[in-house]
Design a protein around this motif. Structure first.
Motif, PDB file in Angstrom:
ATOM      1  N   ALA A 145       0.833  -1.208   0.000  1.00 30.41           N
ATOM      2  CA  ALA A 145       0.000   0.000   0.000  1.00 30.41           C
ATOM      3  C   ALA A 145       0.866   1.256   0.000  1.00 30.41           C
ATOM      4  N   VAL A 146       1.923   1.249   0.788  1.00 27.68           N
ATOM      5  CA  VAL A 146       2.841   2.393   0.839  1.00 27.68           C
ATOM      6  C   VAL A 146       3.536   2.562  -0.516  1.00 27.68           C
ATOM      7  N   ASP A 147       3.997   1.465  -1.091  1.00 31.76           N
ATOM      8  CA  ASP A 147       4.671   1.521  -2.386  1.00 31.76           C
ATOM      9  C   ASP A 147       3.738   2.041  -3.481  1.00 31.76           C
ATOM     10  N   ALA A 148       2.462   1.712  -3.381  1.00 27.14           N
ATOM     11  CA  ALA A 148       1.493   2.140  -4.390  1.00 27.14           C
ATOM     12  C   ALA A 148       1.286   3.652  -4.391  1.00 27.14           C
ATOM     13  N   THR A 149       1.629   4.306  -3.282  1.00 20.62           N
ATOM     14  CA  THR A 149       1.457   5.756  -3.221  1.00 20.62           C
ATOM     15  C   THR A 149       2.693   6.522  -3.683  1.00 20.62           C
TER      16      THR A 149
END
Length: 164
Positions: A145-149
């Motif tokens: 989720a963090v990487d997707a942002t």
């Protein structure tokens, strides 16, 4: 912006509610946010939960606060999910608190991940309620989720913000 509000765009209505809230016009904020929530905007539900929690423009009301938190959480709002976790923890429903925290962490919520990490390492109040496999899966989902942002544009904007 007003054209979008008049067209019943839930995001524009939410943004207008936020603007009114930040200006201290809590009655106006409440009207816009209520309309945004009726149109299904998770952010509007979340801000309404805050208003009912601290009594800005409305009387404090725990039932309405929790209702809007639940609606925001269903809509995918990580802070709402985290706040539900805290609510359940305060009310002694540890299993529900952990479930909400796992969902929030899976959405990239750092504080929820920290709570789960502490609970897993130490045991504490929620000891034994999160398995090694569930914790590992949550860590992976949080990182995804963090990487997707992340994006070059966001990093550039953040660097520009620090300079100003």
């Amino acid at each position: 912006m007003m054209k979008r509000v008049e067209a019943n765009d839930p995001v524009a209505i939410y943004e207008m509610g936020v603007f009114r809230y930040e200006e201290g016009d809590y009655e106006g904020a409440f009207e816009y946010l209520t309309k945004g929530a009726e149109l299904g905007d998770a952010g509007a539900h979340y801000l309404l939960s805050i208003m009912y929690d601290i009594g800005h423009g409305v009387e404090e009301d725990e039932n309405k606060r929790v209702h809007h938190l639940e609606e925001a959480a269903i809509g995918g709002h990580p802070d709402a999910r985290h706040n539900l976790s805290s609510f359940e923890l305060r009310n002694g429903r540890m299993d529900r608190a952990v479930k909400h925290a796992i969902i929030a962490a899976n959405l990239g919520h750092d504080i929820s991940l920290g709570f789960l990490k502490s609970a897993y390492k130490v045991g504490g109040l929620v000891g034994g309620l999160i398995s090694k496999d569930d914790f590992a899966a949550t860590l992976r989902a949080h990182q995804a989720a963090v990487d997707a942002t992340k994006s070059a544009q966001r990093e550039e904007a953040e660097a520009g913000r620090r300079v100003m």
